[in-house]
Structure formats: structure tokens, C-alpha cells
Design a protein around this motif. Structure first.
Motif, mmCIF file in Angstrom:
data_model
loop_
_atom_site.group_PDB
_atom_site.id
_atom_site.type_symbol
_atom_site.label_atom_id
_atom_site.label_comp_id
_atom_site.label_asym_id
_atom_site.label_seq_id
_atom_site.Cartn_x
_atom_site.Cartn_y
_atom_site.Cartn_z
ATOM 1 N N ALA A 1 0.544 -1.332 -0.009
ATOM 2 C CA ALA A 1 -0.092 -0.041 -0.026
ATOM 3 C C ALA A 1 0.870 1.176 0.132
ATOM 4 O O ALA A 1 0.686 2.294 -0.728
ATOM 5 C CB ALA A 1 -0.995 0.023 1.275
ATOM 6 N N VAL A 2 1.899 1.392 0.861
ATOM 7 C CA VAL A 2 2.780 2.471 1.045
ATOM 8 C C VAL A 2 3.351 2.742 -0.096
ATOM 9 O O VAL A 2 3.459 3.956 -0.765
ATOM 10 C CB VAL A 2 3.437 2.638 2.332
ATOM 11 C CG1 VAL A 2 4.554 3.561 2.282
ATOM 12 C CG2 VAL A 2 2.844 2.599 3.556
ATOM 13 N N ASP B 1 9.176 -7.948 -4.087
ATOM 14 C CA ASP B 1 7.994 -8.365 -3.204
ATOM 15 C C ASP B 1 7.792 -9.847 -3.294
ATOM 16 O O ASP B 1 8.432 -10.666 -4.143
ATOM 17 C CB ASP B 1 6.728 -7.659 -3.712
ATOM 18 C CG ASP B 1 5.620 -7.711 -2.623
ATOM 19 O OD1 ASP B 1 5.565 -6.438 -2.037
ATOM 20 O OD2 ASP B 1 5.167 -8.664 -1.963
ATOM 21 N N VAL C 1 13.549 -11.668 -0.645
ATOM 22 C CA VAL C 1 14.165 -12.499 0.470
ATOM 23 C C VAL C 1 13.160 -12.497 1.676
ATOM 24 O O VAL C 1 12.840 -11.591 2.158
ATOM 25 C CB VAL C 1 15.456 -11.903 1.023
ATOM 26 C CG1 VAL C 1 15.722 -12.723 2.205
ATOM 27 C CG2 VAL C 1 16.527 -11.634 0.026
ATOM 28 N N GLY D 1 8.265 -2.797 3.414
ATOM 29 C CA GLY D 1 7.892 -4.128 3.873
ATOM 30 C C GLY D 1 7.031 -4.205 5.145
ATOM 31 O O GLY D 1 6.933 -3.298 5.820
ATOM 32 N N THR E 1 6.008 -5.212 8.677
ATOM 33 C CA THR E 1 6.672 -5.185 10.096
ATOM 34 C C THR E 1 6.949 -6.912 10.532
ATOM 35 O O THR E 1 6.151 -7.923 10.615
ATOM 36 C CB THR E 1 5.509 -4.802 11.213
ATOM 37 O OG1 THR E 1 5.215 -3.470 10.781
ATOM 38 C CG2 THR E 1 6.296 -4.622 12.568
ATOM 39 N N TYR F 1 18.818 -7.205 3.408
ATOM 40 C CA TYR F 1 18.637 -6.419 2.338
ATOM 41 C C TYR F 1 19.413 -5.125 2.842
ATOM 42 O O TYR F 1 20.208 -4.331 1.903
ATOM 43 C CB TYR F 1 17.115 -5.771 2.255
ATOM 44 C CG TYR F 1 16.070 -6.374 1.638
ATOM 45 C CD1 TYR F 1 15.816 -6.534 0.420
ATOM 46 C CD2 TYR F 1 15.086 -7.422 2.400
ATOM 47 C CE1 TYR F 1 14.886 -7.467 -0.424
ATOM 48 C CE2 TYR F 1 14.102 -8.132 1.662
ATOM 49 C CZ TYR F 1 14.269 -8.091 0.162
ATOM 50 O OH TYR F 1 13.305 -8.902 -0.296
ATOM 51 N N ASP G 1 10.459 3.382 11.091
ATOM 52 C CA ASP G 1 8.889 3.699 11.104
ATOM 53 C C ASP G 1 8.214 4.894 10.817
ATOM 54 O O ASP G 1 8.496 5.812 11.913
ATOM 55 C CB ASP G 1 8.655 3.044 12.677
ATOM 56 C CG ASP G 1 7.136 2.635 12.765
ATOM 57 O OD1 ASP G 1 6.378 2.587 11.731
ATOM 58 O OD2 ASP G 1 6.590 2.344 13.981
ATOM 59 N N THR H 1 3.521 8.696 10.789
ATOM 60 C CA THR H 1 2.454 9.331 10.282
ATOM 61 C C THR H 1 1.207 9.775 10.736
ATOM 62 O O THR H 1 0.855 10.892 10.738
ATOM 63 C CB THR H 1 1.684 8.053 9.234
ATOM 64 O OG1 THR H 1 1.787 7.010 9.791
ATOM 65 C CG2 THR H 1 2.918 7.910 8.180
ATOM 66 N N ASP I 1 -1.332 -4.456 6.245
ATOM 67 C CA ASP I 1 -0.374 -3.924 7.383
ATOM 68 C C ASP I 1 -1.418 -4.141 8.641
ATOM 69 O O ASP I 1 -0.536 -4.759 9.691
ATOM 70 C CB ASP I 1 -0.150 -2.733 7.463
ATOM 71 C CG ASP I 1 0.828 -1.926 8.254
ATOM 72 O OD1 ASP I 1 1.733 -2.786 8.938
ATOM 73 O OD2 ASP I 1 0.731 -0.709 8.880
HETATM 74 N N1 NAD Z 1 1.120 3.625 6.041
HETATM 75 C C1 NAD Z 1 1.624 3.987 7.389
HETATM 76 O O1 NAD Z 1 1.080 5.072 7.785
HETATM 77 C C2 NAD Z 1 2.833 3.411 7.988
HETATM 78 C C3 NAD Z 1 3.187 4.312 9.003
HETATM 79 C C4 NAD Z 1 4.394 3.490 9.619
HETATM 80 C C5 NAD Z 1 4.897 2.628 9.183
HETATM 81 N N2 NAD Z 1 4.148 1.651 8.499
HETATM 82 C C6 NAD Z 1 5.056 0.557 7.922
HETATM 83 O O2 NAD Z 1 5.168 0.517 6.475
HETATM 84 C C7 NAD Z 1 5.079 -0.761 6.096
HETATM 85 C C8 NAD Z 1 4.302 -1.086 4.851
HETATM 86 O O3 NAD Z 1 3.116 -0.734 5.089
HETATM 87 P P1 NAD Z 1 1.798 -0.919 4.120
HETATM 88 O O4 NAD Z 1 0.596 -0.430 4.473
HETATM 89 O O5 NAD Z 1 2.427 -0.739 2.645
HETATM 90 O O6 NAD Z 1 1.787 -2.866 4.264
HETATM 91 P P2 NAD Z 1 1.432 -3.648 2.951
HETATM 92 O O7 NAD Z 1 1.024 -4.917 3.808
HETATM 93 O O8 NAD Z 1 0.330 -3.004 2.083
HETATM 94 O O9 NAD Z 1 2.823 -3.666 2.324
HETATM 95 C C9 NAD Z 1 3.805 -4.524 2.514
HETATM 96 C C10 NAD Z 1 4.577 -5.362 1.407
HETATM 97 O O10 NAD Z 1 5.713 -5.868 1.849
HETATM 98 C C11 NAD Z 1 5.646 -7.062 1.382
HETATM 99 N N3 NAD Z 1 6.948 -7.807 2.078
HETATM 100 C C12 NAD Z 1 6.904 -8.444 3.372
HETATM 101 N N4 NAD Z 1 7.772 -8.935 3.537
HETATM 102 C C13 NAD Z 1 8.655 -8.783 2.382
HETATM 103 C C14 NAD Z 1 10.188 -9.047 2.223
HETATM 104 N N5 NAD Z 1 10.628 -9.923 3.367
HETATM 105 N N6 NAD Z 1 10.508 -8.657 0.928
HETATM 106 C C15 NAD Z 1 9.908 -8.283 0.183
HETATM 107 N N7 NAD Z 1 8.518 -7.880 0.194
HETATM 108 C C16 NAD Z 1 8.090 -8.014 1.544
HETATM 109 C C17 NAD Z 1 4.475 -7.518 1.416
HETATM 110 O O11 NAD Z 1 4.206 -8.611 0.414
HETATM 111 C C18 NAD Z 1 3.534 -6.457 0.928
HETATM 112 O O12 NAD Z 1 3.383 -6.331 -0.456
HETATM 113 C C19 NAD Z 1 4.638 -1.735 7.189
HETATM 114 O O13 NAD Z 1 5.588 -2.394 8.001
HETATM 115 C C20 NAD Z 1 4.149 -0.618 8.080
HETATM 116 O O14 NAD Z 1 3.882 -0.815 9.566
HETATM 117 C C21 NAD Z 1 3.323 2.306 7.808
#
Ligand code: NAD
Length: 447
Positions: free
Chosen positions: A32-33, A92, A129, A176, A178, A211, A251, A254, A287
Motif C-alpha cells: 500500500a505505502v 515483493d 528474501v 515491507g 513489520t 536487504y 517507522d 504518520t 498492514d
Molecule cells: N502507512 C503508514 O502510515 C505506515 C506508517 C508507519 C509504518 N508503516 C509500515 O510500513 C510498512 C508497509 O505498510 P503497508 O501499509 O504498505 O503494508 P502492506 O502490507 O500493504 O505492504 C507491505 C508489502 O511488503 C511485502 N513484503 C513483506 N515482507 C517482505 C520481504 N521480506 N521482502 C519483500 N517484500 C516483503 C508484502 O508482500 C507487502 O506487499 C509496514 O511495515 C507498516 O507497519 C506504515
């Protein structure tokens, strides 16, 4: 006290290498992000939308005295890469290209995603990975195999080297999921111990660290959008310094923590006491699903809990902040998708101890808030890499502004107050450009 440079070129600024050519952005995790970030950059490049929330794109920086009226745009003052020069790739655990993943995430309107489809579908993830031990709720299918963790790190290095041939500079950013909570262990204490751990498949080394190790080994700056331990260990801090590959905290700051680091400094500035701070969230995206696992939640919880203690400094103000009851909850609630709701109940007390309450209900869009942070971190880390004074110090504390868990040198407490962080960031930009710092003293106006 005047600013002689007035934003002009100075010796210090001359030493920053120019941002010429293409900047390659390697994104770990195209969820998503990441897709909101990439699609957003493309929408801005095409003039379809504005980069709201991005300091590098919309922010200005005051130079010299208030009476000088000199506040250029940051992107015109500091030599950061242009959006047109960004080139994206990533990894991914699923095969979906960025168009498919953006459509699945449902953050952006369908119309916008369709308009950008020809560009977005060209970005296809490299195999990741991944090990489910570190993210229990995901089952990856598009993953690398290797004889040990060192082999996997070598494969990521090969991906970076191949991408480097197509661009001029590279930055990596973790977007990626958490990972589970990991404590620093013996394997993290030195580069040698870490490299040995890669050979022996040490359980203390998570995929995010593989990574990061690969990036830093290649001299590539690394940012971490998740609360994972990742580069917060002596081995990778050392590698960052050794290879002039800047790192920062972790982190993305946001929603709720952003509000916390705005409100808490205000209470402290006015010496208002706090007896309790209860924060809860409902979140329905992937997430949220990952964070529904207690081990991943623990990583997030630690990151979210940290800020208040540092801001309130209870050891200096025991009467006001010694006994705060601070609780953070995240509940997975699918109907909301990416549109999180975060509630805060804050119990404060004032003059003579009389209690009051504040309620905050933030109906936010998680990835809409995170995308400009990802953009700014990428651009500023690339700037740090081109700045002689910054590139070999490792941790870029001036980027704390963007992160729930700022990283600092050992023994130094992190600054969480958003306004101190913002001042620190802007003064760092002034400093590397050879301009006077702004202290807000202001006595010179009354000479
Ligand atoms: N959106 C926010 O406001 C926010 C704020 C702070 C932190 N985060 C962190 O950002 C991260 C991403 O959030 P999101 O909403 O996009 O989540 P999401 O689940 O939509 O996307 C994460 C992606 O990472 C991939 N992934 C997981 N492990 C992986 C790996 N080892 N290698 C490659 N890809 C991998 C998943 O398949 C997924 O597509 C999360 O850890 C979340 O906690 C988000």
C-alpha cells in the motif's frame, strides 16, 4: 548576525556533488505505502496532482533575517534530485506488478490508477528474501532460494549491481511488512559477527537486515519505513560508516505518533501534567492484518510507546509526568481498509492538580500520510550521500522528523519533539549550504 550568503552558492555548498542523472529507488515491499508513493510521484510528474505533505516538494526555507524576505523553495535551494529523474524498482513476495498491487491496496481512486496503468505495470517485483518465521501472517510465493543467508545477501547485491548499471545513483527504502520483535544479540555486535551469522543462518538475522546489509555493502543509503530492528545494530551502523552509505531511524511517523509528538511538546512547554494517554486504532489493510499477530504488534508497540517518555523527561519533571499510564492498541478491522481511525484519550491536569481530558479522533489515510515521507527520505538520503560532511557519519539524525523511532549515536537520547526535529532538519540544510543557522533569538532586530 546577518546572512551574507542569502541562499547563494558558498564553499560548503560547492562541495555537495550535483544531483545529475537518474536516481534509482529500490523499494522493498510493493504494498500500500510503496504503490501510493510510486503512483503519486508519477501523478505529480504528469501534473495530475500536487505533492501535498512533502517538505522537499512544497516546503520553503527561510534564509537570513525575517526582514530579508528570503524564503526559497527547499527543492530550488538544496541540490536534491528532480522527480523526473526518479526510476523505481523493488522486491515483493508476491508477483503482482505495481499497477495490480495499487489496485489491490485500494488507497488511490480507480480512475487515477487506471490513468497511470501503462507506467505502473512496467514495475515488476524482483523475487524477495523472505522467511515466514519473521512475518507470521504472510505466505510468500515469489521468493529467492539460497544455500544460506549469505547467499541470499549476495543475490540482493547482484540485483543492486544490475540496477546500478541503468541509473546514476541508488537509494533503498524498506516499505515491507513489520517483522517480529527482535532484540539486539551477539550476532549484531560487529560486522564480522554479522557476516559469520549470515553463513550460519543465525536466527537473529531477519530478511530486512539481509536487504540492509546488501545495500550498505554496495554503498547504497537505506531507509526503514517499518519498526523492525534492521539497521539499529552496531554491525550495520559500522557498515554504514565504513561504506559512506547513510542510514536513519525507523517507522514512518504518520498518524497517531505524529499527533503525539505535536501535542506532548505543547503540554510540556506549558507545564501541564499528564496522568494517562490511551491510544487505540482500527485498521483494515494488509498492514493491519500483519499487526494482528502479537509478535509483529510487539515491534510496532515498542516503536509507538517510545516517544512520550523522551518528550516528557519524567526524571526532570516528576510531579508532572512520573506516573503516566500509556497504552497503545491496534485492532484489525477489515471494513476500513487503509483508512485508519485512531483515537486518543489524554488525561491531563493543570493548576493545583485539577484534572481535564482531551479526545483526539483522527480519521486518517495511512498510505496517503506515509507516501510523502517515503519520497522525502529517499531524496534527503541521496543528498546526504552526495554531501561530504554527512555521508560517512552513518546515522542521519536530522531525518528524525520523519520517523517514530529516530536513531542516534549510542548514549545520545533521541529527539521526538516534531518542532525540534523540524528545526534540526532545516538547520542541517542551511549548514551544508554554508548559510547561517537560525536560532530564533531575534535580538538583532532591536539593536
Ligand atoms: N502507512 C503508514 O502510515 C505506515 C506508517 C508507519 C509504518 N508503516 C509500515 O510500513 C510498512 C508497509 O505498510 P503497508 O501499509 O504498505 O503494508 P502492506 O502490507 O500493504 O505492504 C507491505 C508489502 O511488503 C511485502 N513484503 C513483506 N515482507 C517482505 C520481504 N521480506 N521482502 C519483500 N517484500 C516483503 C508484502 O508482500 C507487502 O506487499 C509496514 O511495515 C507498516 O507497519 C506504515
Amino acid at each position: 548576525m546577518g546572512n551574507e550568503q542569502q541562499g547563494g552558492t558558498t564553499t560548503a555548498a560547492n562541495k555537495i556533488e550535483p544531483a545529475t542523472g537518474k536516481l534509482g529507488v529500490m523499494v522493498v515491499g510493493l504494498g500500500a505505502v510503496a504503490t501510493t508513493f510510486i503512483a503519486g510521484v508519477e501523478a505529480v510528474r504528469r501534473g495530475i496532482a500536487k505533492p501535498i505533505g512533502s517538505l522537499t516538494q512544497m516546503g520553503t526555507i527561510r534564509l537570513g533575517k525575517r526582514t530579508d524576505n528570503n524564503s526559497p523553495l527547499i527543492r530550488e535551494y538544496v541540490p536534491i534530485a528532480q522527480l523526473n529523474d526518479l526510476v523505481f524498482t523493488g522486491w515483493d513476495i508476491f508477483e503482482d506488478n505495481v499497477y495490480e498491487s495499487a489496485a489491490h491496496a485500494k488507497v488511490l481512486d480507480k480512475d487515477l490508477v487506471e490513468q497511470l496503468k501503462p507506467f505502473l505495470e512496467t514495475i515488476k517485483p524482483l523475487p524477495a528474501v523472505f522467511d515466514q518465521y519473521y512475518v507470521k501472517r504472510l505466505h510468500g510465493t515469489h521468493v529467492k532460494t539460497g544455500k544460506n543467508k549469505r547467499d541470499l545477501a549476495e543475490q540482493v547485491r547482484a540485483d543492486i549491481q544490475a540496477f546500478k548499471k541503468t541509473v546514476d545513483r541508488v537509494v533503498m527504502i524498506w516499505c515491507g511488512s513489520t517483522e517480529i520483535f527482535l532484540e539486539p544479540a551477539a550476532v549484531h555486535q560487529s560486522i564480522e559477527a554479522f557476516e559469520k551469522g549470515l553463513e550460519t543462518d543465525d536466527i537473529g538475522i531477519a530478511p530486512s537486515q539481509i536487504y540492509a546489509y546488501a545495500a550498505l555493502s554496495e554503498g547504497v543509503p537505506f531507509a526503514n519505513g517499518a519498526p523492525n530492528l534492521t539497521v539499529d545494530i552496531p554491525a550495520l551502523i559500522e557498515l554504514s560508516k565504513r561504506n559512506s552509505a547513510p542510514i536513519c531511524g525507523k517507522d514512518f511517523k504518520t498518524g497517531q505518533t505524529f499527533m503525539k509528538t505535536v501535542l506532548a511538546p505543547a503540554f510540556k512547554a506549558r507545564l501541564l501534567g499528564v496522568s494517562g494517554w490511551y491510544s487505540t486504532n482500527i485498521l483494515g489493510n494488509r498492514d493491519g492484518e500483519v499487526l494482528d499477530d502479537p509478535e509483529s504488534f510487539k515491534t510496532k508497540e515498542e516503536s509507538k510507546l517510545g516517544s512520550l517518555d523522551y518528550i516528557f523527561q519524567p526524571e526532570l519533571y516528576p510531579d508532572l509526568y512520573k506516573d503516566i499510564f500509556h497504552k497503545v492498541r491496534i485492532n484489525y478491522y477489515p471494513p476500513r481498509g487503509d483508512n485508519k481511525e485512531g483515537w486518543d484519550n489524554i488525561d491531563i491536569f493543570g493548576w493545583l492538580g485539577y484534572p481535564m481530558q482531551i479526545k483526539v479522533d483522527f480519521l486518517c489515510r495511512d498510505s496517503i500520510l506515509a507516501a510523502p515521507i517515503a519520497l522525502d527520505l529517499v531524496l534527503f538520503l541521496d543528498l546526504a550521500k552526495r554531501t561530504p560532511e554527512l555521508r560517512s557519519i552513518g546515522i542521519q539524525e536530522w531525518l528524525s522528523f520523519y520517523l517514530k523511532s529516530p536513531q542516534t549515536r549510542e548514549g545520545l537520547y533521541p529527539e521526538h519533539d516534531l518542532f525540534i526535529q523540524s528545526m534540526k532538519l532545516k538547520n542541517t540544510l542551511r549548514h551544508i549550504m554554508g548559510a547561517d543557522l537560525i536560532t530564533h533569538l531575534g535580538l538583532e532586530y532591536y539593536d
